[in-house]
Design an enzyme around this catalytic site. Structure first.
Site, PDB file in Angstrom:
ATOM      1  N   ASP A 111       0.826  -1.208   0.000  1.00  0.00           N
ATOM      2  CA  ASP A 111       0.000   0.000   0.000  1.00  0.00           C
ATOM      3  C   ASP A 111       0.863   1.263   0.000  1.00  0.00           C
ATOM      4  O   ASP A 111       2.011   1.253   0.449  1.00  0.00           O
ATOM      5  CB  ASP A 111      -0.891  -0.032   1.243  1.00  0.00           C
ATOM      6  CG  ASP A 111      -2.029   0.950   1.173  1.00  0.00           C
ATOM      7  OD1 ASP A 111      -2.834   0.852   0.240  1.00  0.00           O
ATOM      8  OD2 ASP A 111      -2.129   1.800   2.075  1.00  0.00           O
ATOM      9  N   GLU A 149       1.317   0.067  -4.832  1.00  0.00           N
ATOM     10  CA  GLU A 149       0.245   1.033  -5.075  1.00  0.00           C
ATOM     11  C   GLU A 149       0.834   2.447  -5.067  1.00  0.00           C
ATOM     12  O   GLU A 149       1.156   2.985  -4.012  1.00  0.00           O
ATOM     13  CB  GLU A 149      -0.853   0.932  -4.011  1.00  0.00           C
ATOM     14  CG  GLU A 149      -2.003   1.891  -4.276  1.00  0.00           C
ATOM     15  CD  GLU A 149      -2.649   2.434  -3.007  1.00  0.00           C
ATOM     16  OE1 GLU A 149      -3.838   2.778  -3.063  1.00  0.00           O
ATOM     17  OE2 GLU A 149      -1.967   2.543  -1.969  1.00  0.00           O
TER      18      GLU A 149
END
Length: 351
Positions: free
Chosen positions: A66, A95
């Site tokens: 993330d 990400e």
């Protein structure tokens, strides 16, 4: 508490100030998420060993990392290097939520960065293509609007080390539902899903997309992440059995089921080359192909049928081929012309 400024461009910006660069990586994401000091050798080693332990213990095949660029970038390089050294067939997906491919491409393994930074992360989420797809589908067609934005975004693939290893998607837990973002237009939804499942890259689909789940157009995590219908006693709607689904939901589910089952043996999609043609008359056409199979995808946003002259595609399409239209199952002769239905999508399997 000092929060991040979210200025992800500072990582590469030759003109960035040190104070902005430091605040981006050292500032906390939010006040309830304290940053760990990944520059401390013992803590860095612990985090790396902990990741390896989880891969081994849970028999993982991949990790989605993330908010990728917010961590210390030297730590990220070593963390990914050590994992990939232990598990060469593993995949890590970063990400980096940016519509700018210059920013996303920096973090993928194999990229020759101007500042010498070396990444070992094999894949990144393709936010630039996601944003371009939504805009292309929603905008009116013009010389500089509509399909042309998606066509030109794909042409930026030359800056990626491996664009075929990017993860493409139609939405996720942080975005509004695609069916809602497309104004609940089932024809545009068909284009989006067909594009996702035939384009280069590794497709990712958020649960519920297969039955066209809806949400507000603005971010609302609770409603975006609503329960999937079915699976519990007393559920009036059950998407596993089809009970209670309305016609649009059944149509969406059938589309996804058909394309995914076909895709299992579609080698041209798995590992084939890609050639696309500049948008024309509200249509966008591209090919996936290898020695065994050719797939032609045509999407028409016009409110009337469009007839294409197949001579334009002779560079890749042999004359007189016969194709199976995957979504409908119909047989189509590819002779001189091809008529694409109004607001229609054709996925043609040519063998």
């Amino acid at each position: 508490f000092i929060g991040t400024n979210h200025s992800r461009s500072t990582v590469q910006d030759p003109y960035a100030s040190k104070i902005d660069s430091a605040q981006f990586t050292d500032g906390w994401f939010v006040d309830s998420m304290p940053d760990l000091n990944q520059r401390h050798p013992l803590l860095a080693t612990y985090l790396i060993q902990n990741s390896i332990w989880w891969v081994e213990y849970a028999n993982l095949s991949g990790i989605r990392e993330d908010t990728y660029s917010y961590a210390d970038k030297q730590f990220l390089s070593e963390w990914a290097r050590r994992i990939m050294l232990e598990y060469p067939q593993f995949n890590i997906v970063g990400e980096e939520w940016s519509p700018n491919p210059l920013i996303v491409s920096y973090w993928q393994a194999g990229k020759q960065n101007k500042d010498g930074y070396v990444s070992h992360t094999p894949a990144m989420l393709d936010f630039p293509l996601y944003d371009a797809m939504l805009k292309a589908l929603n905008d009116d067609e013009s010389w500089n609007g509509g399909w042309i934005g998606l066509y030109e975004m794909l042409s930026n693939d030359h800056i990626y080390a491996n664009p075929f290893n990017l993860v493409t998607f139609e939405g996720n837990h942080d975005t509004a539902r695609i069916f809602s973002l497309l104004n609940e237009d089932i024809n545009l939804y068909r284009m989006a899903i067909s594009y996702l499942l035939t384009m280069r890259g590794i497709p990712q689909m958020f649960y519920g997309t297969e039955i066209a789940m809806q949400s507000p157009k603005f971010r609302d995590d609770g409603k975006v992440r609503a329960d999937f219908p079915g699976g519990w006693a007393g559920d009036k709607v059950n998407a596993f059995t089809g009970q209670g689904l309305h016609a649009t939901q059944k149509s969406a589910q059938q589309l996804v089921k058909t394309l995914l089952n076909w895709r299992k043996t579609a080698t041209a999609i798995h590992s084939g080359k890609l050639m696309h043609f500049a948008p024309e008359n509200g249509t966008y056409t591209y090919f996936r192909y290898n020695d065994k199979q050719m797939v032609m995808v045509v999407m028409n946003k016009q409110s009337e049928p469009v007839t294409l002259d197949l001579v334009r595609f002779s560079e890749v399409l042999p004359h007189g081929k016969t194709a199976t239209e995957v979504i409908s199952g119909k047989t189509i002769k590819l002779d001189k012309q091809l008529t694409v239905p109004a607001r229609g999508t054709l996925v043609l399997d040519i063998r």
